[in-house]
Scaffold this motif. Structure first.
Motif, PDB file in Angstrom:
ATOM      1  N   THR A   1       0.828  -1.203   0.000  1.00 23.06           N
ATOM      2  CA  THR A   1       0.000   0.000   0.000  1.00 23.06           C
ATOM      3  C   THR A   1       0.861   1.252   0.000  1.00 23.06           C
ATOM      4  OG1 THR A   1      -0.133   0.029   2.414  1.00 23.06           O
ATOM      5  CG2 THR A   1      -1.907  -1.087   1.249  1.00 23.06           C
ATOM      6  N   VAL A   2       0.260   2.341  -0.447  1.00 27.36           N
ATOM      7  CA  VAL A   2       0.852   3.670  -0.348  1.00 27.36           C
ATOM      8  C   VAL A   2       0.120   4.354   0.798  1.00 27.36           C
ATOM      9  CG1 VAL A   2       1.141   5.876  -1.514  1.00 27.36           C
ATOM     10  CG2 VAL A   2       1.377   3.749  -2.802  1.00 27.36           C
ATOM     11  N   ASN A   3       0.877   4.730   1.825  1.00 25.17           N
ATOM     12  CA  ASN A   3       0.279   5.345   3.008  1.00 25.17           C
ATOM     13  C   ASN A   3       0.510   6.843   2.987  1.00 25.17           C
ATOM     14  OD1 ASN A   3      -0.485   2.798   4.219  1.00 25.17           O
ATOM     15  ND2 ASN A   3       1.682   2.479   4.539  1.00 25.17           N
ATOM     16  N   VAL A   4      -0.546   7.597   3.203  1.00 20.67           N
ATOM     17  CA  VAL A   4      -0.484   9.053   3.176  1.00 20.67           C
ATOM     18  C   VAL A   4      -1.238   9.592   4.389  1.00 20.67           C
ATOM     19  CG1 VAL A   4      -1.027  11.131   1.858  1.00 20.67           C
ATOM     20  CG2 VAL A   4      -0.515   9.007   0.658  1.00 20.67           C
ATOM     21  N   VAL A   5      -0.589  10.514   5.105  1.00 20.57           N
ATOM     22  CA  VAL A   5      -1.246  11.192   6.222  1.00 20.57           C
ATOM     23  C   VAL A   5      -1.227  12.684   5.919  1.00 20.57           C
ATOM     24  CG1 VAL A   5      -1.165  11.708   8.691  1.00 20.57           C
ATOM     25  CG2 VAL A   5      -0.544   9.429   7.873  1.00 20.57           C
ATOM     26  N   PHE A   6      -2.376  13.332   6.054  1.00 18.32           N
ATOM     27  CA  PHE A   6      -2.464  14.766   5.820  1.00 18.32           C
ATOM     28  C   PHE A   6      -3.609  15.338   6.652  1.00 18.32           C
ATOM     29  CE2 PHE A   6      -5.084  12.663   2.727  1.00 18.32           C
ATOM     30  CZ  PHE A   6      -6.225  13.440   2.625  1.00 18.32           C
ATOM     31  N   TYR A   7      -3.737  16.647   6.633  1.00 20.10           N
ATOM     32  CA  TYR A   7      -4.779  17.336   7.392  1.00 20.10           C
ATOM     33  C   TYR A   7      -5.677  18.121   6.445  1.00 20.10           C
ATOM     34  CZ  TYR A   7      -2.170  16.233  11.588  1.00 20.10           C
ATOM     35  OH  TYR A   7      -1.530  15.562  12.606  1.00 20.10           O
ATOM     36  N   ALA A   8      -6.970  17.981   6.636  1.00 18.97           N
ATOM     37  CA  ALA A   8      -7.946  18.824   5.965  1.00 18.97           C
ATOM     38  C   ALA A   8      -8.376  19.858   7.000  1.00 18.97           C
ATOM     39  CB  ALA A   8      -9.145  18.012   5.503  1.00 18.97           C
ATOM     40  N   ILE A   9      -8.217  21.114   6.672  1.00 19.15           N
ATOM     41  CA  ILE A   9      -8.591  22.185   7.592  1.00 19.15           C
ATOM     42  C   ILE A   9      -9.917  22.753   7.099  1.00 19.15           C
ATOM     43  CG2 ILE A   9      -7.959  24.397   8.596  1.00 19.15           C
ATOM     44  CD1 ILE A   9      -5.280  22.288   7.104  1.00 19.15           C
ATOM     45  N   VAL A  10     -10.962  22.563   7.895  1.00 22.79           N
ATOM     46  CA  VAL A  10     -12.303  23.016   7.538  1.00 22.79           C
ATOM     47  C   VAL A  10     -12.580  24.315   8.287  1.00 22.79           C
ATOM     48  CG1 VAL A  10     -14.750  22.406   7.504  1.00 22.79           C
ATOM     49  CG2 VAL A  10     -13.008  20.615   7.268  1.00 22.79           C
ATOM     50  N   SER A  11     -13.028  25.315   7.530  1.00 23.30           N
ATOM     51  CA  SER A  11     -13.318  26.616   8.125  1.00 23.30           C
ATOM     52  C   SER A  11     -14.789  26.947   7.927  1.00 23.30           C
ATOM     53  CB  SER A  11     -12.459  27.696   7.469  1.00 23.30           C
ATOM     54  OG  SER A  11     -12.781  28.966   7.995  1.00 23.30           O
ATOM     55  N   GLN A  12     -15.413  27.446   8.988  1.00 27.36           N
ATOM     56  CA  GLN A  12     -16.814  27.888   8.912  1.00 27.36           C
ATOM     57  C   GLN A  12     -16.995  29.075   9.844  1.00 27.36           C
ATOM     58  OE1 GLN A  12     -19.761  26.706   7.039  1.00 27.36           O
ATOM     59  NE2 GLN A  12     -20.132  28.788   7.735  1.00 27.36           N
ATOM     60  N   ARG A  13     -17.575  30.113   9.344  1.00 28.12           N
ATOM     61  CA  ARG A  13     -17.863  31.301  10.156  1.00 28.12           C
ATOM     62  C   ARG A  13     -19.313  31.252  10.618  1.00 28.12           C
ATOM     63  NH1 ARG A  13     -13.726  34.774  10.101  1.00 28.12           N
ATOM     64  NH2 ARG A  13     -12.246  34.623   8.390  1.00 28.12           N
ATOM     65  N   PHE A  14     -19.558  31.880  11.775  1.00 25.90           N
ATOM     66  CA  PHE A  14     -20.900  31.931  12.350  1.00 25.90           C
ATOM     67  C   PHE A  14     -21.241  33.365  12.711  1.00 25.90           C
ATOM     68  CE2 PHE A  14     -19.474  27.624  12.973  1.00 25.90           C
ATOM     69  CZ  PHE A  14     -20.605  26.857  12.760  1.00 25.90           C
TER      70      PHE A  14
END
Length: 104
Positions: free
Chosen positions: A3-16
Motif C-alpha cells: 500500500t501507499v500510506n499518506v497522512v495529511f490534514y484537511a482544515i475546515v473553516s466555517q464562520r458563524f
C-alpha cells in the motif's frame, strides 16, 4: 498487498454570526503537517491507505500476424487511430499503434 500510506490534514473553516447561524459556505484546505488553525478552523487528520495497483498501469501488447499467401493489406493511419480509440474507449488507457512496412 502493498500500500501507499499518506497522512495529511484537511482544515475546515466555517464562520458563524453572533446569533449562532452559519454565514457563508465552509471552506477546506489541505496541508501535509499539523497546522496552526484560526478560531474558525478545525483540523481533521486523514490517513489514507491506497493499494499500489492504483498507480500502476498495465502494459498491453498485441501482435497481428498475417500468414504467407494471404492478401496483403495496409494498416492506414485511420485504422491505427481506430484501434487506439477503441482501446481507449474500452479500457481508459492511451495506446499507440504502429505498423512496420513490409519489404517485398
Amino acid at each position: 498487498m502493498s500500500t501507499v500510506n499518506v497522512v495529511f490534514y484537511a482544515i475546515v473553516s466555517q464562520r458563524f454570526s453572533s446569533g449562532g447561524y452559519q454565514t457563508g459556505k465552509p471552506t477546506v484546505r489541505v496541508t501535509k503537517s499539523k497546522p496552526d488553525c484560526a478560531a474558525t478552523e478545525v483540523p481533521v487528520r486523514i490517513s489514507l491507505q491506497l493499494p499500489e495497483s492504483l498507480f500502476k498501469r498495465p502494459t498491453l501488447q498485441a501482435k497481428i500476424v498475417i500468414p504467407d499467401g494471404q492478401t496483403q493489406f495496409d494498416i492506414t493511419p485511420e485504422v491505427q487511430e481506430g484501434i487506439a480509440q477503441a482501446v481507449q474507449d474500452r479500457l481508459g488507457i492511451t495506446l499507440r499503434v504502429s505498423a512496420e512496412e513490409l519489404q517485398p
